[in-house]
Design a protein around this motif. Structure first.
Motif, PDB file in Angstrom:
ATOM      1  N   ASN A   6     -12.732 -13.335  22.588  1.00 39.77           N
ATOM      2  CA  ASN A   6     -14.071 -13.274  23.167  1.00 39.77           C
ATOM      3  C   ASN A   6     -14.933 -14.448  22.698  1.00 39.77           C
ATOM      4  N   ILE A   7     -14.791 -14.813  21.425  1.00 37.19           N
ATOM      5  CA  ILE A   7     -15.543 -15.947  20.899  1.00 37.19           C
ATOM      6  C   ILE A   7     -15.090 -17.241  21.572  1.00 37.19           C
ATOM      7  N   GLU A   8     -13.779 -17.393  21.719  1.00 42.28           N
ATOM      8  CA  GLU A   8     -13.288 -18.602  22.380  1.00 42.28           C
ATOM      9  C   GLU A   8     -13.736 -18.638  23.831  1.00 42.28           C
ATOM     10  N   GLY A   9     -13.754 -17.484  24.483  1.00 48.04           N
ATOM     11  CA  GLY A   9     -14.233 -17.428  25.859  1.00 48.04           C
ATOM     12  C   GLY A   9     -15.687 -17.847  25.974  1.00 48.04           C
ATOM     13  N   TYR A  10     -16.494 -17.410  25.020  1.00 49.76           N
ATOM     14  CA  TYR A  10     -17.903 -17.797  25.000  1.00 49.76           C
ATOM     15  C   TYR A  10     -18.027 -19.308  24.804  1.00 49.76           C
ATOM     16  N   ALA A  11     -17.278 -19.848  23.843  1.00 52.38           N
ATOM     17  CA  ALA A  11     -17.312 -21.285  23.591  1.00 52.38           C
ATOM     18  C   ALA A  11     -16.873 -22.061  24.826  1.00 52.38           C
ATOM     19  N   THR A  12     -15.852 -21.570  25.492  1.00 49.90           N
ATOM     20  CA  THR A  12     -15.355 -22.224  26.697  1.00 49.90           C
ATOM     21  C   THR A  12     -16.419 -22.273  27.785  1.00 49.90           C
ATOM     22  N   SER A  13     -17.202 -21.194  27.896  1.00 51.94           N
ATOM     23  CA  SER A  13     -18.224 -21.121  28.950  1.00 51.94           C
ATOM     24  C   SER A  13     -19.342 -22.120  28.736  1.00 51.94           C
ATOM     25  N   PHE A  14     -19.460 -22.656  27.517  1.00 51.40           N
ATOM     26  CA  PHE A  14     -20.469 -23.661  27.220  1.00 51.40           C
ATOM     27  C   PHE A  14     -19.831 -25.007  26.909  1.00 51.40           C
ATOM     28  N   THR A  15     -18.729 -25.293  27.587  1.00 50.16           N
ATOM     29  CA  THR A  15     -17.993 -26.544  27.427  1.00 50.16           C
ATOM     30  C   THR A  15     -17.908 -27.249  28.778  1.00 50.16           C
ATOM     31  N   SER A  16     -18.080 -28.556  28.784  1.00 49.66           N
ATOM     32  CA  SER A  16     -18.047 -29.318  30.030  1.00 49.66           C
ATOM     33  C   SER A  16     -16.735 -29.094  30.777  1.00 49.66           C
ATOM     34  N   GLU A  18     -13.349 -29.526  33.266  1.00 47.56           N
ATOM     35  CA  GLU A  18     -12.266 -30.488  33.386  1.00 47.56           C
ATOM     36  C   GLU A  18     -12.157 -30.947  34.832  1.00 47.56           C
ATOM     37  N   SER A  19     -11.330 -31.948  35.063  1.00 44.32           N
ATOM     38  CA  SER A  19     -11.126 -32.479  36.416  1.00 44.32           C
ATOM     39  C   SER A  19     -10.292 -31.523  37.260  1.00 44.32           C
ATOM     40  N   GLU A  20     -10.306 -31.750  38.552  1.00 45.04           N
ATOM     41  CA  GLU A  20      -9.534 -30.912  39.469  1.00 45.04           C
ATOM     42  C   GLU A  20      -8.037 -31.039  39.229  1.00 45.04           C
ATOM     43  N   ILE A  21      -7.563 -32.227  38.902  1.00 41.79           N
ATOM     44  CA  ILE A  21      -6.130 -32.401  38.661  1.00 41.79           C
ATOM     45  C   ILE A  21      -5.705 -31.647  37.410  1.00 41.79           C
ATOM     46  N   LEU A  22      -6.562 -31.602  36.384  1.00 42.35           N
ATOM     47  CA  LEU A  22      -6.235 -30.825  35.191  1.00 42.35           C
ATOM     48  C   LEU A  22      -6.195 -29.336  35.504  1.00 42.35           C
ATOM     49  N   LYS A  23      -7.110 -28.875  36.331  1.00 42.96           N
ATOM     50  CA  LYS A  23      -7.081 -27.477  36.768  1.00 42.96           C
ATOM     51  C   LYS A  23      -5.771 -27.177  37.495  1.00 42.96           C
ATOM     52  N   LYS A  24      -5.342 -28.125  38.312  1.00 36.52           N
ATOM     53  CA  LYS A  24      -4.105 -27.947  39.076  1.00 36.52           C
ATOM     54  C   LYS A  24      -2.907 -27.837  38.144  1.00 36.52           C
ATOM     55  N   ILE A  25      -2.846 -28.691  37.131  1.00 34.85           N
ATOM     56  CA  ILE A  25      -1.719 -28.642  36.199  1.00 34.85           C
ATOM     57  C   ILE A  25      -1.687 -27.294  35.491  1.00 34.85           C
ATOM     58  N   ARG A  26      -2.846 -26.833  35.016  1.00 33.57           N
ATOM     59  CA  ARG A  26      -2.882 -25.539  34.306  1.00 33.57           C
ATOM     60  C   ARG A  26      -2.496 -24.394  35.235  1.00 33.57           C
ATOM     61  N   ARG A  27      -2.925 -24.473  36.468  1.00 33.15           N
ATOM     62  CA  ARG A  27      -2.601 -23.428  37.434  1.00 33.15           C
ATOM     63  C   ARG A  27      -1.102 -23.390  37.706  1.00 33.15           C
ATOM     64  N   MET A  37       3.292 -24.297  25.889  1.00 29.78           N
ATOM     65  CA  MET A  37       3.706 -25.689  25.883  1.00 29.78           C
ATOM     66  C   MET A  37       2.626 -26.628  26.416  1.00 29.78           C
ATOM     67  N   LEU A  38       1.507 -26.077  26.880  1.00 30.76           N
ATOM     68  CA  LEU A  38       0.456 -26.889  27.468  1.00 30.76           C
ATOM     69  C   LEU A  38      -0.828 -26.724  26.668  1.00 30.76           C
ATOM     70  N   SER A  39      -1.517 -27.833  26.376  1.00 29.43           N
ATOM     71  CA  SER A  39      -2.834 -27.723  25.763  1.00 29.43           C
ATOM     72  C   SER A  39      -3.737 -26.953  26.719  1.00 29.43           C
ATOM     73  N   GLY A  40      -4.431 -25.951  26.214  1.00 27.39           N
ATOM     74  CA  GLY A  40      -5.316 -25.176  27.062  1.00 27.39           C
ATOM     75  C   GLY A  40      -6.583 -25.943  27.397  1.00 27.39           C
ATOM     76  N   PHE A  41      -7.430 -25.317  28.224  1.00 30.88           N
ATOM     77  CA  PHE A  41      -8.672 -25.956  28.653  1.00 30.88           C
ATOM     78  C   PHE A  41      -9.523 -26.393  27.463  1.00 30.88           C
ATOM     79  N   TYR A  42      -9.745 -25.470  26.524  1.00 34.10           N
ATOM     80  CA  TYR A  42     -10.661 -25.747  25.413  1.00 34.10           C
ATOM     81  C   TYR A  42     -10.142 -26.880  24.531  1.00 34.10           C
ATOM     82  N   GLN A  43      -8.855 -26.807  24.174  1.00 38.52           N
ATOM     83  CA  GLN A  43      -8.288 -27.883  23.359  1.00 38.52           C
ATOM     84  C   GLN A  43      -8.246 -29.186  24.136  1.00 38.52           C
ATOM     85  N   GLY A  44      -7.974 -29.098  25.417  1.00 40.81           N
ATOM     86  CA  GLY A  44      -7.961 -30.305  26.241  1.00 40.81           C
ATOM     87  C   GLY A  44      -9.293 -31.019  26.238  1.00 40.81           C
ATOM     88  N   ARG A  45     -10.378 -30.234  26.283  1.00 37.41           N
ATOM     89  CA  ARG A  45     -11.719 -30.828  26.243  1.00 37.41           C
ATOM     90  C   ARG A  45     -11.999 -31.440  24.870  1.00 37.41           C
TER      91      ARG A  45
END
Length: 211
Positions: A6-16, A18-27, A37-45
């Motif tokens: 929940n804390i990480e989710g909150y932090a994520t919601s206040f983080t700039s 990512e690009s559309e291509i990064l969203k595509k890779i994660r999806r 095996m993939l850096s998540g959104f938060y670590q990626g930022r």
């Protein structure tokens, strides 16, 4: 995940975002179900933020997978910058190239397929930033291989160094034992300044202070 979800989710919601291509890779990675095996959104930022702070001319990445972290790190490259990324798997390198072709960094990323411990000594470059995210048993070897090629003031980032908390009791896990040894190695290296972040699965930040 080490930090409360929940804390990480909150932090994520206040983080700039990512690009559309990064969203595509994660999806598409989610469909492969290889989340670890993939850096998540938060670590990626965080990777992108650190790279933007450093503004590196040369980045070395050990462990490419689908190219997500390479794109994050490439966001901070200097105008004439290049990112070299090494992976032993030609199949995932081909997939990564497909994603990079859809980005603004395709001409800045150089993919090298093969054994990193054999390739690193052949690279005639001085790196500003190194990201280690490959087979865990060789982390200490990768560290030794890249250190002389890292400039004074350069940064090494090593992923997964908490190994889902298994480093606290590493006797029955080969990867955890190797990562604990790596963490000890870094901590005792008088040439560096280091901080171990409890981000996702642990991110070790190392600054080279002297040769």
């Amino acid at each position: 995940m080490i930090v409360d979800r929940n804390i990480e989710g909150y932090a994520t919601s206040f983080t700039s975002p990512e690009s559309e291509i990064l969203k595509k890779i994660r999806r598409e990675n989610a469909e492969r179900k290889d989340f670890s095996m993939l850096s998540g959104f938060y670590q990626g930022r965080i990777l992108a933020f650190l790279s933007k702070l450093i503004r590196p001319r040369r980045i070395l990445e050990i462990g490419t997978y689908l190219g997500y972290s390479a794109l994050c790190l490439a966001e901070g490259l200097a105008e004439d910058g290049k990112l070299f990324t090494i992976d032993i798997d030609p199949t995932t390198h081909e997939k990564a190239r497909h994603y990079w072709a859809e980005s603004n960094f395709a001409d800045k990323i150089i993919a090298i397929t093969g054994n990193a411990l054999q390739i690193i000594p052949t690279l005639d470059e001085v790196f500003d930033l190194v990201f280690i995210d490959a087979d865990k048993v060789n982390y200490s070897n990768y560290y030794d291989a890249v250190f002389s090629k890292l400039k004074i003031g350069g940064i090494i980032l090593a992923d997964n160094v908490l190994w889902s908390g298994k480093v606290l009791d590493f006797t029955s896990d080969e990867e955890a034992a190797a990562l604990h040894k790596f963490n000890q190695k870094v901590q005792s290296d008088t040439r560096t300044f280091n901080v171990l972040l409890t981000v996702r699965d642990g991110l070790m930040m190392i600054r080279k202070e002297k040769e």
